[in-house]
Design a protein around this motif. Structure first.
Motif: not given
Length: 310
Positions: A148, A151-152, A155, A206
């Motif tokens: 997590s 990914i964040t 992003h 997302v």
């Protein structure tokens, strides 16, 4: 050379939530109080979970990470606003603005992903109780949080870099108390089509992925709960999900109201709505989880009494 002149602004001006001195004073004290409650409440949750052996389970591990993320999320925006009010200025440098935007996107989306893994944890506990301890091992919990986080941050990096490619002309006034991505992009004098496209494609994925996983988890949870013969059993199963669902509805409801439209249509109403998930939600999370969770209330009471004795 023209592009260089367009992007030569070195700072933005944050107008805040009001231009009236009396209202600004009220907002300052209100935000200061809310920030202190947010930090204190979430710190108490983290301490209670770390010190109470009975709370050393996947659900509380994810809750501790959510509390840490909420502290960071609030710290990205509120302290800068408080400092600016104290020193009597409204400016934020271009670099500070981009950094604030990056961490705002990263921690905001991290909240969503943590709510997703918490929903998966509740699904395993209620629908697959016999496999819970073998599946939800510490290694998997750490891996879910790490994925997590990666990914964040990727992003956030993508959308921050897209914003740095935009040209900004004379207008550098942001009608907000922090560098919200939408009002910042709205100031650009260049075409924001690519940036908006990425918001609705990659950003949409997302955003939708955690929400979809949460919805699917609760479909299975509710279908499984309805098979429980006793009313007491149903209430016990749902009591573990009530706090989580409350936070999910509050968090995603506010985000949908602000960011599910092009940045060019960003308005004052969106500014007010964004306060809900940037300021209110991180503050309410500790109360929602502590007031509806008997184990958490016991752990917090023991922690407070211990501190009082010391």
């Amino acid at each position: 050379m023209e592009r260089e002149n367009q992007t030569s602004i070195s700072e933005f001006l944050l107008l805040g939530l009001s231009n009236q001195p009396e209202q600004q004073q009220i907002i300052f004290w209100l935000f200061l109080f809310v920030y202190m409650v947010t930090v204190t409440g979430n710190l108490f949750i983290m301490l209670a979970i770390s010190l109470d052996v009975r709370l050393h389970s996947p659900m509380y591990f994810f809750l501790a990470n959510l509390s840490f993320t909420d502290i960071c999320f609030s710290s990205v925006t509120i302290p800068k606003m408080l400092v600016n009010h104290i020193i009597g200025r409204t400016s934020i440098s271009y670099v500070e603005c981009m950094m604030q935007m990056y961490f705002f996107i990263a921690f905001g989306n991290m909240d969503g992903f943590l709510l997703m893994v918490m929903a998966y944890d509740r699904y395993m506990a209620i629908c697959r109780p016999l496999h819970y301890t073998t599946v939800m091992r510490p290694g998997l919990c750490i891996l879910l949080v790490a994925i997590s986080l990666v990914i964040t941050n990727l992003h956030a990096l993508l959308h921050t870099l897209l914003t740095t490619q935009l040209s900004f002309c004379a207008d550098n006034v942001i009608p907000h108390f922090f560098c919200d991505p939408y009002p910042v992009r709205k100031l650009s004098c260049s075409d924001t089509y690519i940036s908006d496209l990425m918001v609705f494609t990659e950003g949409g994925v997302v955003f939708v992925t955690p929400l979809t996983c949460i919805a699917i988890s609760y479909v299975f949870i509710f279908s499984n709960v309805m098979k429980i013969p006793s009313t007491q059993g149903i209430q016990k199963a749902l009591s573990t999900c009530g706090s989580h669902l409350t936070v999910v509805f509050l968090f995603y409801g506010a985000i949908m109201g602000v960011y599910l439209h092009p940045s060019s249509s960003y308005s004052a109403a969106d500014t007010v709505a964004s306060v809900i998930f940037t300021v209110v939600t991180p503050t309410l999370n500790p109360f929602i989880y502590s007031l509806r969770n008997q184990d958490m209330k016991i752990a917090l009471r023991r922690l407070i009494l211990t501190k009082a004795i010391l």
